[in-house]
Design an enzyme around this catalytic site. Structure first.
Site, short mmCIF file in Angstrom:
data_model
loop_
_atom_site.label_atom_id
_atom_site.label_comp_id
_atom_site.label_asym_id
_atom_site.label_seq_id
_atom_site.Cartn_x
_atom_site.Cartn_y
_atom_site.Cartn_z
N GLY A 16 0.79 -1.22 0.00
CA GLY A 16 0.00 0.00 0.00
C GLY A 16 0.83 1.28 0.00
N ASN A 17 1.99 1.24 0.70
CA ASN A 17 2.78 2.47 0.79
C ASN A 17 3.49 2.81 -0.52
OD1 ASN A 17 4.56 0.28 1.18
ND2 ASN A 17 6.05 1.64 2.18
N LYS A 136 -13.00 -8.83 6.39
CA LYS A 136 -12.06 -7.83 5.88
C LYS A 136 -12.70 -6.44 5.85
CE LYS A 136 -8.43 -6.28 3.68
NZ LYS A 136 -7.11 -6.17 4.33
N LYS A 221 -4.18 -9.20 -2.06
CA LYS A 221 -3.34 -8.99 -3.24
C LYS A 221 -2.11 -9.90 -3.26
CE LYS A 221 0.37 -6.00 -1.92
NZ LYS A 221 0.20 -6.19 -0.51
N LYS A 283 1.30 -12.63 3.28
CA LYS A 283 2.58 -12.61 2.55
C LYS A 283 3.33 -13.92 2.79
CE LYS A 283 3.13 -7.66 3.18
NZ LYS A 283 2.28 -7.25 2.06
P1 ADP Z 1 1.18 -4.05 2.48
O1 ADP Z 1 0.36 -2.89 2.06
O2 ADP Z 1 2.61 -3.91 2.08
O3 ADP Z 1 0.58 -5.38 2.13
P2 ADP Z 1 0.56 -4.67 5.27
O4 ADP Z 1 0.25 -3.61 6.27
O5 ADP Z 1 -0.57 -5.53 4.79
O6 ADP Z 1 1.29 -3.91 4.08
O7 ADP Z 1 1.70 -5.64 5.81
C1 ADP Z 1 2.91 -5.11 6.36
C2 ADP Z 1 2.77 -4.96 7.87
O8 ADP Z 1 2.71 -6.24 8.51
C3 ADP Z 1 3.92 -4.29 8.58
O9 ADP Z 1 3.86 -2.91 8.51
C4 ADP Z 1 3.79 -4.82 10.02
O10 ADP Z 1 3.15 -3.87 10.83
C5 ADP Z 1 2.87 -6.04 9.90
N1 ADP Z 1 3.35 -7.27 10.50
C6 ADP Z 1 2.55 -8.15 11.17
N2 ADP Z 1 3.26 -9.22 11.57
C7 ADP Z 1 4.54 -9.01 11.16
C8 ADP Z 1 5.74 -9.79 11.28
N3 ADP Z 1 5.76 -10.96 11.90
N4 ADP Z 1 6.86 -9.28 10.71
C9 ADP Z 1 6.85 -8.09 10.08
N5 ADP Z 1 5.76 -7.32 9.95
C10 ADP Z 1 4.60 -7.77 10.47
MG MG Z 2 -1.30 -6.12 2.92
#
Ligand code: ADP
Ligand code: MG
Length: 320
Positions: A16-17, A136, A221, A283
């Site tokens: 998202g960023n 969601k 995604k 992820k």
């Molecule tokens: P994106 O838009 O890149 O998909 P998300 O917010 O969905 O971003 O996923 C990234 C976030 O996941 C990080 O900013 C962090 O706060 C969170 N997160 C949760 N668990 C973990 C973990 N075990 N290791 C790293 N980040 C984590």
């Molecule tokens: Mg995400």
């Protein structure tokens, strides 16, 4: 395994960023500027001879689009369009932004690369249990009254209250089954295009009696990117985000970032619940599925180091 994989073809999933920074309002210029930064890393890879398919999120954009529809209906009597239609709209808009940013970046380096953005649909299974259990959140916080009005007439969606912040609409997030345009993506890649696809996880559709129909749901995604990456025979799936990698005990004392891990190791940590559901969880799951399906490498790493992440030199690298 892996013999049908192209080591020089990478699916790069932008978090998202990559398109909007936290705290920004979401002007066109802000999104174009963010995409231009993301484009630099992708252009580095193109210069190294990689073939790239870009996927991306659409959370804030689709939320804003729903608000526009809502306001349009209240103020001008224009019918608000359903969520799957908002997905299509944001795929078009964000596809344009990524396409423009990437082609300008490549041109500035003297590379005559062609970039194509596709509107893609992701088929989901209507009997997936997610449809009975919407989780969601999509769109902004509303008053209870507004939330009820917005959810009215939308079967399968629910409302949740976050005390102190308001009400949100939650929709099902079923597993992706297939990306219907995978053949088009592959054909464009084969003819030398950089392709933008699967924006926001793709438009969720179900097939009923041979007919495809858009549904009120969202597809993650990262999971959709895995399905596409596997289908087109990509060697690498890279998920670019706002942290350095996947951590164990994230945010707790003794947290530790994973470097290079085997898929078995990652499966163990996944089962232990180290990765946030709806953020790092999908992820990690996408990485596991990609390697189990024959992928060569899956990487989770920081957007600022896109090229290093794809090359396995930064972030959490998952290997067979
Ligand atoms: P994106 O838009 O890149 O998909 P998300 O917010 O969905 O971003 O996923 C990234 C976030 O996941 C990080 O900013 C962090 O706060 C969170 N997160 C949760 N668990 C973990 C973990 N075990 N290791 C790293 N980040 C984590
Ligand atoms: Mg995400």
């Amino acid at each position: 395994m892996g013999e049908d994989r192209d080591p020089r073809l990478a699916v790069v999933a932008l978090g998202g960023n990559a398109l909007l920074r936290r705290g920004q309002r979401g002007t066109f210029e802000e999104q174009y500027a963010a995409a231009s930064e993301a484009a630099a890393g992708i252009a580095d890879l193109v210069e190294m001879g990689y073939r790239i398919v870009v996927t991306h999120g659409n959370g804030p954009q689709v939320g804003a689009q729903q608000l526009r529809h809502d306001a349009g209906e209240r103020v001008h009597g224009l019918p608000a369009l359903p969520l799957h239609a908002c997905d299509a709209e944001t795929q078009g808009l964000l596809g344009y932004i990524v396409q423009q940013a990437l082609s300008n970046e490549l041109r500035s380096r003297g590379i005559d690369a062609r970039v194509a953005a596709l509107v893609t649909r992701t088929r989901v299974d209507p009997s997936n249990p997610a449809f009975a259990n919407p989780t969601k959140p999509v769109g902004p916080f509303y008053s209870e009254e507004d939330a009820r009005r917005i959810a009215a007439g939308r079967p399968g969606v629910a409302l949740v209250e976050e005390p102190g912040r308001g009400w949100r609409v939650v929709v099902p997030s079923p597993d992706p089954v297939e990306v219907l345009e995978r053949g088009a993506v592959r054909a464009l890649v084969d003819s030398g295009f950089i392709v933008v696809a699967c924006g926001g996880g793709g438009i969720p559709v179900v097939e009923e009696g041979g007919i495809l129909r858009g549904v009120d749901a969202v597809v993650d995604k990262d999971l959709a990117s895995e399905v596409l990456a596997t289908a087109i025979g990509a060697g690498t799936l890279a998920m670019l985000t706002d942290v350095d990698g996947a951590y164990l005990n994230y945010g707790k004392p003794g947290q530790r970032m994973l470097g290079r891990v085997s898929v078995e190791e990652l499966e163990g940590y996944y089962a232990e619940g180290h990765f946030g559901s709806g953020s790092m969880g999908p992820k990690a799951l996408a990485a596991i599925r990609f390697i189990r399906n024959g992928g060569l490498s899956a990487v989770i790493g920081p957007l600022e180091r896109t090229a290093d992440v794809v090359l396995g030199r930064a972030g959490t690298l998952v290997v067979p």
